[in-house]
Write a protein that holds these residues in place. Sequence first.
Motif, PDB file in Angstrom:
ATOM      1  N   VAL A   1      -2.636   5.933  32.680  1.00  0.00           N
ATOM      2  CA  VAL A   1      -2.368   5.306  31.383  1.00  0.00           C
ATOM      3  C   VAL A   1      -1.801   6.354  30.446  1.00  0.00           C
ATOM      4  O   VAL A   1      -2.301   7.477  30.381  1.00  0.00           O
ATOM      5  N   ILE A   2      -0.757   5.988  29.715  1.00  0.00           N
ATOM      6  CA  ILE A   2      -0.160   6.879  28.728  1.00  0.00           C
ATOM      7  C   ILE A   2      -0.358   6.313  27.333  1.00  0.00           C
ATOM      8  O   ILE A   2      -0.131   5.125  27.092  1.00  0.00           O
ATOM      9  N   PHE A   3      -0.812   7.154  26.418  1.00  0.00           N
ATOM     10  CA  PHE A   3      -0.976   6.794  25.015  1.00  0.00           C
ATOM     11  C   PHE A   3       0.171   7.405  24.222  1.00  0.00           C
ATOM     12  O   PHE A   3       0.452   8.610  24.340  1.00  0.00           O
ATOM     13  N   LEU A   4       0.824   6.587  23.392  1.00  0.00           N
ATOM     14  CA  LEU A   4       1.936   7.052  22.567  1.00  0.00           C
ATOM     15  C   LEU A   4       1.592   6.824  21.096  1.00  0.00           C
ATOM     16  O   LEU A   4       1.654   5.692  20.605  1.00  0.00           O
ATOM     17  N   PRO A   5       1.202   7.877  20.363  1.00  0.00           N
ATOM     18  CA  PRO A   5       0.910   7.731  18.933  1.00  0.00           C
ATOM     19  C   PRO A   5       2.181   7.777  18.099  1.00  0.00           C
ATOM     20  O   PRO A   5       3.086   8.580  18.354  1.00  0.00           O
ATOM     21  N   LEU A   6       2.245   6.911  17.092  1.00  0.00           N
ATOM     22  CA  LEU A   6       3.435   6.783  16.250  1.00  0.00           C
ATOM     23  C   LEU A   6       3.052   6.922  14.785  1.00  0.00           C
ATOM     24  O   LEU A   6       1.947   6.554  14.375  1.00  0.00           O
ATOM     25  N   GLY A   7       3.993   7.416  13.993  1.00  0.00           N
ATOM     26  CA  GLY A   7       3.747   7.509  12.552  1.00  0.00           C
ATOM     27  C   GLY A   7       4.995   7.951  11.822  1.00  0.00           C
ATOM     28  O   GLY A   7       6.120   7.643  12.219  1.00  0.00           O
ATOM     29  N   THR A   8       4.801   8.691  10.765  1.00  0.00           N
ATOM     30  CA  THR A   8       5.923   9.201   9.991  1.00  0.00           C
ATOM     31  C   THR A   8       5.398  10.321   9.106  1.00  0.00           C
ATOM     32  O   THR A   8       4.214  10.660   9.172  1.00  0.00           O
TER      33      THR A   8
ATOM     34  N   GLY B   1       0.242   4.479  13.400  1.00  0.00           N
ATOM     35  CA  GLY B   1      -0.576   4.715  12.218  1.00  0.00           C
ATOM     36  C   GLY B   1       0.188   4.438  10.942  1.00  0.00           C
ATOM     37  O   GLY B   1      -0.356   4.551   9.848  1.00  0.00           O
ATOM     38  N   HIS B   2       1.465   4.083  11.082  1.00  0.00           N
ATOM     39  CA  HIS B   2       2.320   3.725   9.948  1.00  0.00           C
ATOM     40  C   HIS B   2       2.388   2.210   9.887  1.00  0.00           C
ATOM     41  O   HIS B   2       2.650   1.556  10.900  1.00  0.00           O
TER      42      HIS B   2
END
Length: 296
Positions: free
Chosen positions: A28-35, A122-123
Amino acid sequence: MTTVHRDEIQWERMLPAEFRAAMDKKPVIFLPLGTVEWHGEHNALGLDSLKAHELCVQAVHRLGGGVVHPPVYGGMGGLDKPATVIMEGEHAWENHLLRPWLETLCYEFHRIGFKAIIMVTGHYGHNQQIVVRETAVRMSERLGIPVFGSPEYWLALDEGYLGDHAGIGETSLLWHLHPELVRMDRIKDDPDYGADDVIKDGSSQALGMRYADCIIERLASLAEQMPSWQEERLYRYIRSERAIVAAQTRGWRHIGPWEFWRHIGGSAFVQYGQLLVDGEFEAIEQLARTLGREEG
């Protein structure tokens, strides 16, 4: 036998043997996103990606396997404030950067051999939320593996966290996850967030811990289940998530961009996180359709 330590679940810090060991335990791969965006005088500018990344890291620890991709900084929308990077407009229907970037990463994750993908943003810009979920649905269909895409707060709606911007929820989460990056003493210098004592008095590390524990547990539970989803279960999942996207875009077309979200608080949709980990996809689909009808 290889022992996977904290740094050894983060893709960019792994040696090849550590990467193989983590994938063998759970593909499983986790991809965190934000800005990077203004979050008041009291919070770090990278709050969105920082909290998403740390939640993913802790979920992998709880899971006992899997890999966390480096956080992606740069999303849709952003406040007209200092130290804010706006990659694409908040209210633009078209999307030329975020969606193809996420799709390419998903294709690569699948090529490498991951059996499930979890994208956590998180955005919270409304179009950011739509594009991430919409891309997850599309790539689930294209790749034939489950791809989940959501803001982290959706997994804690029943804990009372409905999302905010540098408010009580986000501040509390960052305060718990990265206490050195919150300076509550500086909020008094902020004419917006410090105009009253609501955020100062309402935020706490304890509240952040409550939200984080719920989110981490549900992320870990999803990651445990998703690689084994067969075609029928995957199709049911896709239908439920597609219904959410349809309701979000319907509200945007007919009334306004935040119309879908306006109905979440106080509705049965706050059960989303628990229904998701329980595999109650038809219930999620029905709740999304119900909110969609309210908007029409």
